[in-house]
Design an enzyme around this catalytic site. Structure first.
Site: not given
Ligand code: BV8
Length: 253
Positions: A120, A226
């Protein structure tokens, strides 16, 4: 320190090709907020649609740039934690290790990981809006002092020194394609590994969330670290319920 279930350390010891796949959770203990944790998650307090999409930047570049500068300042103040350091130790122990991260911080690099695959992008690679990948030359903007950006925190993005167009954060926004080379390298590594450690990710953002699933479907053993259950539980052979900084070091002790 939590004891490992029997056999997990041996699993890693016998592995020739390991993937460490990380999300925002691995940086949580460094004080970098995750995205979806209820109280501290960035998306819980800021609307992703307003801040992490090309449309948002087009509509309000100062707000979006200000948010990323705030996040860059937070990462600059953060230090890698034991989870990042243990990841680098695994790379040293198993030469065929590939680190794949969804994170846009540089904590893996600062902990000693040589070339993590950033799916990302990075907070530290701003680029010119005019051409994809056109690195922007501009002075670092020290933003984000004090409280969080919220509505009022606006910082006008700099202009590219080469062509004068706006500079944007070097991250992948929702609706944007992931960098092709990074994604294919990650898919190849996942398909070829013996063990994939998925650490600190909710496994809900695609296509990155496919990576552990590709590994599992290719016959690799998936180990999840996790504190909470995630959709990746069901493809994980082992679920280590604990934090990255607690659990990862037990794999290399
Ligand atoms: C694309 C950069 C197409 C920016 C980020 C419906 C279904 C499927 C997909 C989609 C949909 N609707 C839309 C989509 C596509 C969309 C998507 O997946 N949406 C999701 C929300 C449903 N994806 C996109 O748009 C991607 N692009 O599909 O493009 C395309 C193709 C060709 C041509 C043109 C277009 C782009 C996705 C990238 C978005 N950018 N980040 C920024 O940072 O500002 S995403 C963002 O989420 C971060 O990168 C982050 O890393 C990522 C994932 O989140 P996690 O890392 O998992 O973080 P989260 O907080 O969710 O979870 C943390 C976890 O840690 C938890 O489980 C917690 O319990 C745990 N935790 C907490 N403390 C600890 C711990 N674990 C261990 N130790 C601890 N101490």
């Amino acid at each position: 320190m939590s004891a490992l279930p029997p056999g997990v350390a041996a699993l890693l010891g016998q592995a020739r090709r390991v993937v460490v796949f990380t999300g925002a959770g691995i940086s949580a203990e460094s004080g970098v907020p995750t995205f979806r944790d209820d109280l501290t998650g960035l998306w819980a307090r800021f609307d992703a649609e307003r801040l992490a999409t090309p449309e948002a930047f087009h509509t309000d570049p100062d707000l979006v740039w200000g948010w990323y500068e705030w996040r860059r300042a937070r990462v600059r103040r953060a230090e890698p934690n034991a989870g990042h350091r243990a990841t680098a130790a695994i790379e040293a122990l198993v030469p065929g290790t590939v680190v794949i991260t969804q994170n846009v911080d540089d904590l893996h690099e600062r902990a000693g990981s040589h070339a993590p695959i950033h799916l990302h992008g990075s907070l530290f690679a701003p680029r010119c809006v005019a051409e994809a990948g056109h690195p922007a030359a501009f002075p670092a903007v020290e933003g984000g002092q004090g409280d969080e950006p919220g509505e009022g925190r606006r910082i006008p993005p700099p202009r590219c020194a080469d062509c004068g167009a706006l500079v944007r954060p070097g991250v992948v926004w929702f609706g944007e394609a992931l960098p092709g080379a990074a994604l294919s390298a990650a898919v190849d590594a996942a398909a070829a590994c013996d063990v994939l450690l998925t650490v600190g990710t909710s496994g809900v953002v695609y296509p990155a969330a496919e990576i552990p699933r590709i590994a599992a479907h290719s016959g690799a053993t998936v180990i999840q670290i996790n504190p909470e259950p995630t959709p990746l539980d069901r493809i994980s052979a082992v679920n280590l319920r604990g934090s990255a900084a607690q659990m990862l070091p037990t794999l290399v002790d």
